[in-house]
Design an enzyme around this catalytic site. Structure first.
Site, short mmCIF file in Angstrom:
data_model
loop_
_atom_site.label_atom_id
_atom_site.label_comp_id
_atom_site.label_asym_id
_atom_site.label_seq_id
_atom_site.Cartn_x
_atom_site.Cartn_y
_atom_site.Cartn_z
N ASP A 1 9.25 2.24 -9.91
CA ASP A 1 9.02 1.23 -8.87
C ASP A 1 8.28 0.04 -9.50
O ASP A 1 8.10 -0.01 -10.72
CB ASP A 1 8.28 1.82 -7.66
CG ASP A 1 6.82 2.13 -7.98
OD1 ASP A 1 6.49 2.27 -9.17
OD2 ASP A 1 6.01 2.20 -7.03
N SER B 1 3.25 -3.11 -5.75
CA SER B 1 4.13 -1.98 -6.06
C SER B 1 5.58 -2.16 -5.58
O SER B 1 6.26 -3.06 -6.06
CB SER B 1 3.50 -0.73 -5.46
OG SER B 1 4.17 0.40 -5.87
N ASP C 1 4.37 3.57 -10.80
CA ASP C 1 3.69 4.83 -10.46
C ASP C 1 4.62 5.81 -9.75
O ASP C 1 4.20 6.89 -9.35
CB ASP C 1 2.36 4.61 -9.70
CG ASP C 1 2.52 3.85 -8.41
OD1 ASP C 1 3.66 3.59 -8.00
OD2 ASP C 1 1.48 3.49 -7.81
N THR D 1 1.86 0.26 4.18
CA THR D 1 2.10 -0.77 3.16
C THR D 1 3.01 -1.90 3.65
O THR D 1 3.10 -2.93 3.01
CB THR D 1 2.76 -0.17 1.90
OG1 THR D 1 4.03 0.38 2.27
CG2 THR D 1 1.91 0.90 1.26
N ASP E 1 5.27 -1.04 -9.84
CA ASP E 1 4.09 -0.92 -10.70
C ASP E 1 4.11 0.37 -11.51
O ASP E 1 3.10 0.79 -12.07
CB ASP E 1 2.78 -1.06 -9.90
CG ASP E 1 2.59 0.03 -8.87
OD1 ASP E 1 3.56 0.73 -8.54
OD2 ASP E 1 1.44 0.18 -8.38
N ARG F 1 5.96 7.55 11.75
CA ARG F 1 4.57 7.18 11.40
C ARG F 1 4.51 5.69 11.06
O ARG F 1 5.48 5.12 10.58
CB ARG F 1 4.06 8.02 10.22
CG ARG F 1 4.96 7.98 9.00
CD ARG F 1 4.36 8.72 7.82
NE ARG F 1 3.26 7.96 7.22
CZ ARG F 1 3.43 6.97 6.36
NH1 ARG F 1 4.63 6.57 5.96
NH2 ARG F 1 2.38 6.34 5.87
N PRO F 2 3.35 5.08 11.34
CA PRO F 2 3.23 3.67 10.97
C PRO F 2 3.07 3.57 9.46
O PRO F 2 2.30 4.34 8.88
CB PRO F 2 1.94 3.22 11.68
CG PRO F 2 1.16 4.47 11.93
CD PRO F 2 2.13 5.61 11.97
N ALA G 1 8.00 12.76 -1.76
CA ALA G 1 9.45 12.75 -1.94
C ALA G 1 9.89 11.45 -2.62
O ALA G 1 10.87 11.42 -3.37
CB ALA G 1 10.14 12.91 -0.60
#
Ligand code: G16
Length: 546
Positions: free
Chosen positions: A278, A63, A282, A504, A280, A500-501, A373
């Site tokens: 993006d 992606s 989506d 991807t 791929d 946050r971790p 977002a």
């Protein structure tokens, strides 16, 4: 056949000691590390197909990640992301050392009581990355190793593969499981309102023009393929079509959203609409540049607002009592949440990042509009909602206004890809709404004003030291991090921040918003420093943005 699978797998050996996690949207890392993962996901998809007695999808893509990376997404029977228990199995299988693979497979077969004589069907698709061809072959090898049947769709967008799986498992009720079938269904639903005479009279040729940034990926190819089905009702200028530039490099939805800037390689006149897909296809974000050269982003939050406003108006006109909700994540701009709750009076829910979480939450309503977002999202209609809409649309006694609204709701059901966020399908719905309402992108943008915000990444030695709660809005570890964030946030007006971790990329993500861009930038930088110091930052300390 299990034994055969193991023998076969010596062709796709696992590098000893390599450990990977099924992340936000499947496995994702440098393509060189993924051959064994792909083979094993072929095995797993075959087991999942036997278990569900349905077709399963495997999409080879990373992606929005850079060209060198690749990844894999598993698709469940209704076209949704694979269920969490099976994500766990995916991680077990991917990480089993070569000599333990047989035991790992047997474990899944036993736990799920899989009937190995059941037939299996797996649909496989891939994006345009150079590594995708051999990696999707590894998936196909995995399927045949366990005696499953596979269909290779070749180059498709991720949402197209989700769509095919859903069509196949609903015996064509959702549509025909071909790329042509997909274009036909979506484009007919896009053009139909025109036949109803509901495109606004000010919908001139200028209004029908849209510039699309294909991120040099699969979405560009597929927009080209679809164009003839649009019957010139939408004039697309395609940029970053993959003929020159590198995938996702300085272009695409993620670049545009994070940099808050137009992609390179696009030409749009002041005031004209542009959008970016993006890698791929989506995700989608919209934008325009005003006469002063200022860039304006219309992200997933603005898209969710446009769509939910449109649907709410139609429900009122149709006098249909259906419960509509918008699902967001912590990244949703604070202004969007306020507008939706206070002005539009719709129910708003917040979930963890990852469309699988939003999708799940949206299923609880008659109509669930969900968008991250970053532009990843769609609309879900419950069975009951679809039936009520159809009854009204077909009711000869209904008055004209109600009927027109019902027909437009029906077109929305048909144009939107309900299986997963889909840049092409979202684009068609947005374009139809703008045409029906006779709305410019500036008018859409003016529905509410975003709070200035900033997203940063911090490299740490192990991002798993960060643990979060409350839909990722608060950090519970490492110790002291949340307290540090709380006191930094207090320094600014209308401020909010969380960390946050990433699931991807190997980074910790930092989000901050505040009353001014400078405050948002400062806050994001200060929170990045706190992460760097308390969560084991590597490399140089984050530098201030100003
Ligand atoms: C994937 C997921 C999205 C998520 C994004 C970023 O998108 O499908 O739901 O928002 O990753 O996730 P993270 O912040 O955990 O890295 P895509 O378009 O890359 O598949």
């Amino acid at each position: 056949t299990t034994l055969e699978a193991i023998l076969y797998s010596s062709l796709h050996p696992k590098p000893a000691g390599l450990v990977l996690q099924y992340g936000t949207a499947g496995f994702r890392t440098n393509a060189k590390q993924l051959d064994h993962v792909m083979f094993r996901m072929g095995l797993l998809a075959t087991l999942r197909s036997k278990k569900t007695e349905a077709t399963i999808g495997v999409m080879v893509t990373a992606s929005h990640n850079p060209e060198e990376d690749n990844g894999v997404k598993l698709v469940d029977p209704m076209g949704e992301m694979v269920t969490p228990t099976w994500e766990g199995y995916a991680t077990q299988l991917a990480n089993a050392e070569q000599e333990d693979l047989l035991a790992a497979l047997k474990d899944v077969i036993e736990k799920e009581a899989i009937n190995m004589s059941q037939e299996a069907n797996v649909f496989v698709g891939k994006d345009t990355r150079s590594s995708s061809a051999s990696l999707s072959q590894a998936v196909l090898d995995g399927v045949s190793a366990l005696g499953g049947h596979s269909k290779d769709y070749g180059l498709v967008t991720t949402p197209q593969l989700h769509y095919m799986v859903c069509c196949q498992n609903t015996q064509g009720k959702y549509g025909e499981a071909t790329v042509e079938g997909y274009y036909k269904k979506l484009c007919q639903a896009f053009i139909h309102p025109l036949h109803l005479g509901v495109f606004a009279s000010n919908c001139t040729d200028d209004q029908k023009h849209l510039s699309v940034d294909g991120a040099n990926g699969i979405g560009a190819l597929k927009v080209r393929e679809m164009e003839s089905h649009l019957k010139k009702e939408l004039h697309i200028s395609l940029f970053n079509d993959g003929s020159k530039g590198k995938l996702n490099h300085q272009c695409g939805a993620d670049f545009v959203k994070v940099q808050q800037n137009a992609p390179t390689g696009i030409k749009i006149n002041p005031g004209e609409r542009g959008c970016s897909f993006d890698g791929d296809a989506d995700r989608i974000v919209y934008y325009y540049i005003d006469s002063e050269g200022q860039f304006h982003l219309l992200d997933g939050d603005k898209i969710a607002t446009l769509i939910s406003t449109f649907l709410k108006e139609l429900l009122t006109q149709a006098a249909l009592d259906l419960k509509i909700a918008v699902v967001q994540t912590a990244y949703a701009n604070g202004s969007s949440t306020h507008y939706l709750e206070d002005t539009m009076k719709v129910i708003v829910r917040c979930t963890k990042t990852g469309v699988k979480h939003l999708h799940h939450a949206a299923q609880e309503f008659d109509i669930g509009v969900y968008f991250e977002a970053n532009g990843h999202g769609t609309v879900l209609f419950s069975k009951a909602a679809e039936e009520k809409i159809q009854q009204l649309a077909e009711n000869p006694g209904a008055d004209d206004e109600r009927k027109r609204a019902a027909l437009l709701l029906q077109n929305t059901v048909n144009v939107i890809n309900q299986t997963v966020g889909d840049a092409i399908s979202d684009m068609l719905l947005i374009e139809a709404i703008l045409a029906i309402k006779g709305m410019t992108i500036q008018q859409w943008d003016a529905i509410y004003s975003d709070l200035p915000n900033r997203q940063l990444k911090v490299k740490v030695s192990d991002r798993r030291v960060i643990d979060t709660t409350d839909a990722e809005r608060r950090a519970v570890s490492p110790a002291g991090l949340q307290e540090a964030i709380d006191s930094l946030v207090k320094k600014y007006r209308q401020a909010r921040s969380f960390v946050r971790p990433s699931g991807t990329e190997d980074v910790v993500r930092v989000y901050a918003e505040a009353e001014t861009q400078e405050s948002a930038d400062d806050l994001a930088h200060e929170v990045s420093l706190a992460v760097y110091r308390l969560a084991g930052g590597v490399g140089d300390e984050p530098k201030p943005l100003h």
